[in-house]
Structures are given as structure tokens and as C-alpha cells.
Design a protein around this motif. Structure first.
Motif, PDB file in Angstrom:
ATOM      1  N   SER A   1      28.936  34.689 -17.379  1.00 35.55           N
ATOM      2  CA  SER A   1      28.823  34.122 -16.027  1.00 35.55           C
ATOM      3  C   SER A   1      29.420  32.730 -15.966  1.00 35.55           C
ATOM      4  CB  SER A   1      27.354  34.068 -15.585  1.00 35.55           C
ATOM      5  OG  SER A   1      26.862  35.372 -15.399  1.00 35.55           O
TER       6      SER A   1
ATOM      7  N   ASP B   1      30.744  39.959 -11.180  1.00 35.76           N
ATOM      8  CA  ASP B   1      29.778  39.583 -12.221  1.00 35.76           C
ATOM      9  C   ASP B   1      28.578  40.524 -12.175  1.00 35.76           C
ATOM     10  OD1 ASP B   1      28.351  38.377 -14.187  1.00 35.76           O
ATOM     11  OD2 ASP B   1      28.259  36.390 -13.264  1.00 35.76           O
ATOM     12  N   GLU B   2      28.552  41.453 -13.091  1.00 36.15           N
ATOM     13  CA  GLU B   2      27.498  42.471 -13.192  1.00 36.15           C
ATOM     14  C   GLU B   2      27.150  43.101 -11.844  1.00 36.15           C
ATOM     15  OE1 GLU B   2      24.354  41.909 -15.883  1.00 36.15           O
ATOM     16  OE2 GLU B   2      25.433  40.459 -17.110  1.00 36.15           O
TER      17      GLU B   2
ATOM     18  N   GLN C   1      26.313  37.301  -9.851  1.00 34.21           N
ATOM     19  CA  GLN C   1      25.346  38.132 -10.571  1.00 34.21           C
ATOM     20  C   GLN C   1      24.022  38.168  -9.805  1.00 34.21           C
ATOM     21  OE1 GLN C   1      24.860  37.030 -14.671  1.00 34.21           O
ATOM     22  NE2 GLN C   1      23.211  38.478 -15.018  1.00 34.21           N
TER      23      GLN C   1
END
Ligand code: ADP
Ligand code: MG
Length: 359
Positions: free
Chosen positions: A137, A270-271, A179
């Protein structure tokens, strides 16, 4: 109702002052009956807090819109997808697009990213994986301009990428999702995407044209474009739902729609599948594939190995802020250093057998 809300909004700041006035004047009116004063005052306060939680102006707005039954303006038909997501530009496939060189970022003594060199090629889906806390991240935060790098270089098409400004980086062509979702929870799904479209129409910058009423045309166009993007991620029927009322899965899709609205060259996710149910995860893989097919280069951070294997051309593995392996997903999965990073020290021989505790 939208119009009414807009008219009422400026007054909302004044509403607490009005309310205080009402309470004070009301208090004075009953000032003679000193004994009752406190009790009545408390009662008034109580009834306002309980009865008018949205405040005086909020109540007035609700009341008036009910009284006049102001209909919601019809949404325009969605724009053709080609307009909001231009199809693939040929020719640049495979050339280095986003280059990170010896990128570092520390927080005090913590070296979150510690010398990452990585080349993302045009037209690829580039995976970035690694255990929790390995700095993934932070890489996204530095590349997208949320943080400045401690040292190192970032290049987009060979030109230095702006540093330390999400806005400038997005304008340069790099969009991201977070995220931990970062939506405008009080705006509708449609408005969340429209925010990202701001400035997409050059005319809207000219004040005289806005005064001529063309601002309204622009808004209709932004609505049509935003609607097309919502349909693209499968949220077409929830355009008017407030972001905070969407299901968690839908919020994740909305973040993607908003990022894509910038027409980015590089999209960093991000994820995006974190916390999604399995069917949602499959749907999301489809959406990512379709974004990619339209020529957007993708950097994908992901924990699910099947998502990585299904989507990525190449994967970089981070551990402790450093790259430890890079290659095709299947190769990387077998890399001893990667197995070690994920599973801890792999010991050989009988010592690795579980020890049974004697009681
Ligand atoms: P990942 O996304 O791979 O799980 P992160 O990039 O979130 O890892 O974190 C990497 C390391 O940097 C962690 O040790 C984390 O505690 C630290 N870190 C990340 N952001 C900050 C911050 N804003 N302030 C201090 N430390 C941070
Ligand atoms: Mg992370």
C-alpha cells in the motif's frame, strides 16, 4: 427535491444560530416564571434533539418537499461506452510505461518501501503481492501522490511522475483505488463518479458559458457518462443510492468506476477483492479484465493467488519493502524465497515435524 436541497443548503449553516435564537427568546418569554424556566428550557432542548435530528432547515426541507411533491429529475440515457472508455490504442504494447527506480519511503525508523525497482509495461496486468506489512500500500500511496518518496525515481512514459499530489498524478494518467474504501459516503453512486469527471469537459471552465446555462448541459452530460460507467461495473440500477447505503461489494465496484472515470493510462487497484464474497470476486475479475481489454494498464495488489494467476501477466513479490521475486505467476508461486516469505522459515528434515507436548 434536488433543487430544494440546493436552496436550503446555504441556510443550513445558519440553522444552529436560528435554533439558538429560538431557544434564547423562548427562554426569555418564560423568564418570569423562574422556577419553570429551566424545566421548559430542558424540554425544548430535548424535543429539538429528539424531534428534529436533521435540524430546523433539514426539517423544513423535508416538509416542503413532501408538501410540493417535487419530482426527481429523470436521469439521461447512459452515454455509449466508447465515449467514457475509449477502446485500446494500438502500438505501445509492451513498452515500459510506469518505471520505479530504487524507490524508498520510510516512516521514522520503519522502512516501508526499501529500494523497489519495477517496470510496468503498457498493456499488461502487473501483480504486486507480498505478506501483510510488506509495503504494497505504501508503494501505491507514493506512486499515486498521497505520500512523497524518501528517495528514488518514478517515471511515466519516461517523464518524471508528479510527486506528492494525488491531483497532479491523476491528471498525469495514473488512477487508483484504496484498500480501505474512500468514497464520498453522503453522495449518491452517480455523484461519486461525477466528481471524478469534473474538468473532463473543457467548456465547463468558462464562466460566461456557465452563466448562459451551458453548465446545466455539462451536468447532464456528466450524468450520462457517469451512468455508463456505473452500468459498466454493474451498478446501473443503483445510481441514486447513497454510497453509504450500498452493500460493501457494491462500494468496491463503485471505487473502480470512479477511478476509471479519469480515463487513466495506469489503474492501480489496492486489494480490490478484500472482503468480497466469492461471486462478487468473480464478477470483479470480469470487470478488471474488461477494463484491461480497453487498453488500460493495471497494477493489481491482491492476496488471492487464483485472482493473481487468472489476471496477471507478471508479478512482483515484496517482502520487507524489497522486491524478492518477479516473473510469471506460476514461476513466482514456486520461488523458494516467496514460499519462505509467506510461510515463514521452511526447515528441512525431522526437526520440521510437529512436536507433541507431553502432559
Ligand atoms: P501492506 O500494504 O503490504 O500490508 P503497508 O504499505 O500498509 O503494507 O505497510 C508497510 C509498513 O509501513 C508497515 O510496517 C506499516 O506499519 C508502515 N506504514 C505504512 N503506512 C504508514 C504510515 N502512514 N505511518 C507509519 N507507518 C506506516
Ligand atoms: Mg495494504
Amino acid at each position: 427535491r434536488g433543487l430544494l436541497r440546493k436552496t436550503v443548503r446555504p441556510f443550513q449553516a445558519v440553522a444552529p444560530i436560528l435554533a439558538t435564537g429560538v431557544l434564547v427568546v423562548g427562554g426569555l418569554l418564560v423568564a418570569n416564571t423562574e422556577d419553570w424556566r429551566k424545566a421548559i428550557f430542558a424540554l425544548m432542548l430535548f424535543s429539538v434533539v429528539v424531534g428534529l435530528p436533521e435540524g430546523l432547515m433539514g426539517f423544513a426541507a423535508k416538509f416542503l418537499s413532501r408538501l410540493f411533491r417535487i419530482p426527481q429529475a429523470q436521469l439521461p440515457a447512459p452515454s455509449p461506452l466508447e465515449q467514457v472508455m475509449p477502446a485500446k490504442r494500438e502500438g505501445s504494447g509492451g513498452a515500459p510505461l510506469l518505471e520505479l527506480r530504487e524507490l524508498k519511503r520510510s516512516f521514522g525508523g520503519v522502512r516501508a518501501v526499501d529500494g523497489l525497482t519495477m517496470t510496468v509495461r503498457a498493456g499488461e496486468v502487473h501483480g504486486l503481492i507480498g505478506p501483510n506489512g510488506s509495503g504494497k500500500s505504501t508503494v501505491v500511496n507514493v506512486v499515486s501522490g498521497l505520500y512523497t518518496p524518501t528517495s528514488g525515481q518514478m517515471l511515466l512514459r519516461g517523464q518524471p511522475l508528479p510527486q506528492g499530489s494525488l491531483f497532479d498524478t491523476a491528471r498525469a494518467g495514473v488512477a487508483r483505488t484504496f484498500q480501505n474504501l474512500q468514497l464520498f459516503t453522503g453522495l449518491t453512486a452517480l455523484e461519486n463518479v461525477m466528481v471524478a469527471l469534473r474538468g473532463a469537459y473543457p467548456r465547463s471552465r468558462s464562466l460566461p458559458l456557465v452563466l448562459l446555462g451551458l453548465g446545466r448541459l455539462e451536468e447532464r452530460r456528466a450524468q450520462a457518462d457517469a451512468l455508463a460507467l456505473l452500468e459498466f461495473v454493474g451498478l446501473g440500477d443503483q445510481a441514486r443510492t447513497l454510497a453509504r447505503d450500498l452493500t460493501y461489494g457494491a462500494q468496491r465496484f463503485l471505487e473502480i468506476a470512479r477511478a476509471v472515470a479519469r480515463k487513466p493510462e495506469v489503474l492501480i487497484l489496492d486489494e480490490p477483492a478484500a472482503g468480497l464474497s466469492h461471486p462478487d470476486m468473480l464478477r470483479q475479475m470480469e470487470v478488471i479484465k474488461r477494463v484491461h481489454q480497453r487498453g488500460v494498464t493495471i497494477v493489481l495488489i491482491e492476496h488471492h493467488m487464483d485472482v493473481i494467476s487468472g489476471l496477471c501477466d507478471v508479478v512482483t513479490v515484496l517482502d520487507g519493502g524489497k522486491p524478492i521475486a518477479e516473473g510469471a505467476p506460476a514461476e513466482v508461486k514456486r520461488h523458494p524465497k516467496v514460499i519462505e516469505a509467506y510461510l515463514g522459515e521452511v526447515e528441512a528434515g525431522p526437526a520440521a515435524e510437529p512436536v507433541r507436548a507431553e502432559v
